[in-house]
Design a protein around this motif. Structure first.
Motif, PDB file in Angstrom:
ATOM      1  N   GLY A 258      22.392  34.303  23.227  1.00 22.18           N
ATOM      2  CA  GLY A 258      22.973  35.234  24.571  1.00 22.18           C
ATOM      3  C   GLY A 258      24.401  34.720  25.246  1.00 22.18           C
ATOM      4  O   GLY A 258      24.756  35.564  25.938  1.00 22.18           O
ATOM      5  N   GLU A 259      24.630  33.460  25.053  1.00 20.90           N
ATOM      6  CA  GLU A 259      25.849  33.173  25.686  1.00 20.90           C
ATOM      7  C   GLU A 259      27.055  33.713  24.720  1.00 20.90           C
ATOM      8  O   GLU A 259      27.079  33.649  23.480  1.00 20.90           O
ATOM      9  CB  GLU A 259      25.759  31.543  25.529  1.00 20.90           C
ATOM     10  N   MET A 272      29.093  36.200  20.097  1.00 24.99           N
ATOM     11  CA  MET A 272      27.922  35.944  21.034  1.00 24.99           C
ATOM     12  C   MET A 272      26.815  35.187  19.869  1.00 24.99           C
ATOM     13  O   MET A 272      26.535  35.649  19.044  1.00 24.99           O
ATOM     14  CB  MET A 272      27.091  37.248  21.447  1.00 24.99           C
ATOM     15  N   ASN A 273      26.341  33.923  20.568  1.00 24.07           N
ATOM     16  CA  ASN A 273      25.271  33.435  19.964  1.00 24.07           C
ATOM     17  C   ASN A 273      23.909  34.251  19.766  1.00 24.07           C
ATOM     18  O   ASN A 273      23.488  34.600  20.973  1.00 24.07           O
ATOM     19  CB  ASN A 273      25.008  32.092  20.694  1.00 24.07           C
ATOM     20  N   MET A 297      21.254  26.352  10.560  1.00 24.27           N
ATOM     21  CA  MET A 297      22.237  27.568  10.740  1.00 24.27           C
ATOM     22  C   MET A 297      21.971  28.111  12.236  1.00 24.27           C
ATOM     23  O   MET A 297      20.948  28.522  12.477  1.00 24.27           O
ATOM     24  CB  MET A 297      21.958  28.607   9.684  1.00 24.27           C
ATOM     25  N   THR A 298      23.117  28.251  12.716  1.00 19.04           N
ATOM     26  CA  THR A 298      23.125  29.083  13.895  1.00 19.04           C
ATOM     27  C   THR A 298      24.035  30.351  13.726  1.00 19.04           C
ATOM     28  O   THR A 298      25.035  30.143  13.087  1.00 19.04           O
ATOM     29  CB  THR A 298      23.825  28.397  15.263  1.00 19.04           C
ATOM     30  N   TYR A 299      23.760  31.589  14.151  1.00 16.83           N
ATOM     31  CA  TYR A 299      24.419  32.729  14.051  1.00 16.83           C
ATOM     32  C   TYR A 299      25.204  33.397  15.217  1.00 16.83           C
ATOM     33  O   TYR A 299      24.536  32.983  16.128  1.00 16.83           O
ATOM     34  CB  TYR A 299      23.471  33.626  13.066  1.00 16.83           C
ATOM     35  N   ALA A 300      25.827  34.258  14.811  1.00 13.03           N
ATOM     36  CA  ALA A 300      26.533  34.989  15.931  1.00 13.03           C
ATOM     37  C   ALA A 300      26.798  36.400  15.666  1.00 13.03           C
ATOM     38  O   ALA A 300      26.843  36.863  14.312  1.00 13.03           O
ATOM     39  CB  ALA A 300      27.915  34.454  16.330  1.00 13.03           C
ATOM     40  N   ASP A 397      23.004  46.268  20.756  1.00 11.41           N
ATOM     41  CA  ASP A 397      22.207  45.630  19.355  1.00 11.41           C
ATOM     42  C   ASP A 397      21.239  44.491  19.980  1.00 11.41           C
ATOM     43  O   ASP A 397      20.262  44.384  19.523  1.00 11.41           O
ATOM     44  CB  ASP A 397      23.283  44.869  18.769  1.00 11.41           C
ATOM     45  N   LEU A 398      21.676  43.773  20.992  1.00 12.43           N
ATOM     46  CA  LEU A 398      20.687  42.704  21.565  1.00 12.43           C
ATOM     47  C   LEU A 398      19.637  43.392  22.672  1.00 12.43           C
ATOM     48  O   LEU A 398      18.652  42.455  22.833  1.00 12.43           O
ATOM     49  CB  LEU A 398      21.202  41.716  22.121  1.00 12.43           C
TER      50      LEU A 398
END
Length: 492
Positions: A258-259, A272-273, A297-300, A397-398
């Motif tokens: 969310g950041e 956005m993370n 893994m971290t996505y954005a 989207d979020l």
């Protein structure tokens, strides 16, 4: 003894090298521009040797400016313009063609063929991207089809492909390491976003031989060691690497879902993370790898506007509005509004969420009373209004609203632009003390890879706020600007 990190930020218009100590104080910073090559309308190229020369000279100059000995630099990080494609000879290291830059539109017809054949759903599901000339896949195909003998040589493993991170890593290690990090690999149209590996079906679709591809690695680990580079000691580990926008997200310490941040460079890029799972956009945003650290893994989610700072450069160089880019703030501040002038900055097509590669730029609403100041202000408004489209799509989207947007990049120093951004988004804008967060992200990743920093919490404590911009525009005036912007978009 103080340890130092060398961060190489290889950008679209130039290369910047920053030397930081282990408290993240900048002790050296040097930038060098290089030539932009435009062989035909909508074609954009770079000379890979010019990129390499600028990298070597800025490393040497930044280390000298910092006054440190080469052996005191214990880690090197790389961040780079993404999607820009280089193909080189695996023995000589010489590129077989100029680098095709991310802004280049020459493969638009090929992209349309892929779309007409019904390939976009598969491409989107596998890669997280959409079909657009922006990405590397069709650039590689074009080079292999237009350089004599290239496809045959690529299939035999004689040629290497890389985005700029991979090209620099190869050169910095004396041709010993052919690798790319997961964030850059995720911008090629060739990586499976869910596995973090090259996807055989995508390789077949874009006709890219597996033998020419680099190994996909994480973002904070030792990839290789420096060899023969003036200003750096042989054996210095290269241990941090990320595409420029993911690097800026990391440098802005956006480590929680969310950041978000927006970088104002040649283009404007809002990321956005989204945590440990990719979010597939319903509004044609991109799902991308943010970083992979310790195997996780971290996505954005990403929205890209292709033209931001480049619009100011165009007003400066193409139209002669002012001598330096910084002068646009004073010029635009001479008028209270753009007086109905709308500028749609689609000088390289339109990016997210519109994705119109054939769009042309528009200046609309001119009258006899229009001055350079009105057009300058309309340009700043355009840079900010593009991001309204991106943020709206991202929030949909979020399913939640963003409270604060962190900003960085050269144009974030423009106070009028940042206030316009806060006004049009109706969100608070926060600017950090260090706006070179693209380079900072590379330094932080290298510091993690070298063990200088223990974890994310230790890094987060270093982030410092410089300024905060709060919305001050009435809803009525905001709506008027948004309606004019929408009308202008219909005219590209």
């Amino acid at each position: 003894m103080t340890s130092y990190i060398c961060a190489i930020d290889q950008g679209t218009t130039g290369t910047t090298v920053i030397i930081l100590d282990d408290t993240l104080e900048v002790v050296g910073r040097v930038n060098e521009e290089f030539e932009q090559i435009f062989p035909k309308p909508s074609w954009v190229e770079h000379d890979p040797e010019a990129i390499w020369r600028s990298t070597c000279s800025t490393i040497k100059a930044a280390v000298a400016q910092a006054g440190v000995r080469p052996e005191e630099i214990v880690a090197v990080g790389i961040t780079n313009q993404r999607e820009t494609t280089v193909v080189w000879d695996g023995k000589t290291g010489e590129a077989i063609h100029n680098a095709i830059v991310w802004q280049d539109r020459r493969t638009r017809g090929r992209i349309q063929q892929f779309a007409d054949d019904g390939n976009e759903p598969m491409v989107r599901e596998r890669s997280g991207l959409i079909l657009d000339p922006y990405f590397s896949g069709t650039k590689i195909e074009w080079i292999l089809d237009h350089v004599s003998g290239a496809r045959r040589r690529a299939q035999k493993g004689e040629l290497k492909f890389g985005t700029i991170d991979s090209f620099l890593l190869w050169r910095l290690t004396g041709g010993k390491v052919h690798a790319t990090d997961v964030s850059n690999a995720s911008r090629t149209l060739l990586m499976n976003l869910h596995t973090g590996e090259w996807d055989e079906d995508l390789l077949e679709l874009f006709r890219v031989p597996r033998a020419m591809l680099p190994e996909i690695v994480g973002n904070a680990e030792v990839y290789g060691h420096v060899e023969g580079i003036e200003g750096l000691a042989d054996g210095t580990p290269i241990c941090g690497m990320a595409g420029d926008q993911q690097s800026a997200l990391f440098g802005q310490v956006c480590y929680r879902p969310g950041e978000a941040k927006c970088t104002y460079g040649t283009g404007a890029f809002l990321l956005m993370n989204t945590g440990d799972k990719p979010v597939m956009s319903r509004h044609r945003l991109l799902s991308t790898a943010a970083w992979k650290i310790d195997g996780k893994m971290t996505y954005a989610l990403e929205g890209s506007a292709f033209i931001a700072g480049a619009l100011v450069q165009w007003l400066r160089d193409g139209l002669g509005f002012f001598e330096t880019a910084a002068e646009i703030e004073e010029l635009a501040g001479q008028v209270e509004s753009s007086d109905g002038v709308v500028l749609i900055p689609s000088l390289a097509g339109l990016g997210a969420p519109h994705w119109n590669p054939g769009a042309r730029g528009v200046i609309w609403g001119l009258t006899r009373g229009t001055t350079r100041a009105h057009i300058a202000r309309a340009a700043l408004e355009a840079i900010a209004l593009q991001n309204v489209d991106l943020l709206k799509a991202m929030e949909h989207d979020l399913g939640e609203e963003l409270k604060v947007l962190r900003v960085d990049g050269g144009a974030s120093a423009n106070g009028l632009l940042m206030q316009l951004q806060a006004d049009f988004l109706n969100r608070e804008i926060v600017r950090p003390k260090m706006t070179d967060t693209t380079a900072l992200g590379a330094a932080l990743l290298a510091g993690l890879g070298a063990g200088i920093f223990s974890d994310f919490n230790a890094i987060s404590e270093t982030w410092k706020e410089d300024a905060r911009f709060k919305p001050a525009m009435s809803q009525q005036r905001r709506n008027m600007h948004l309606e004019l912007w929408e009308e202008g978009l219909k005219r590209v």
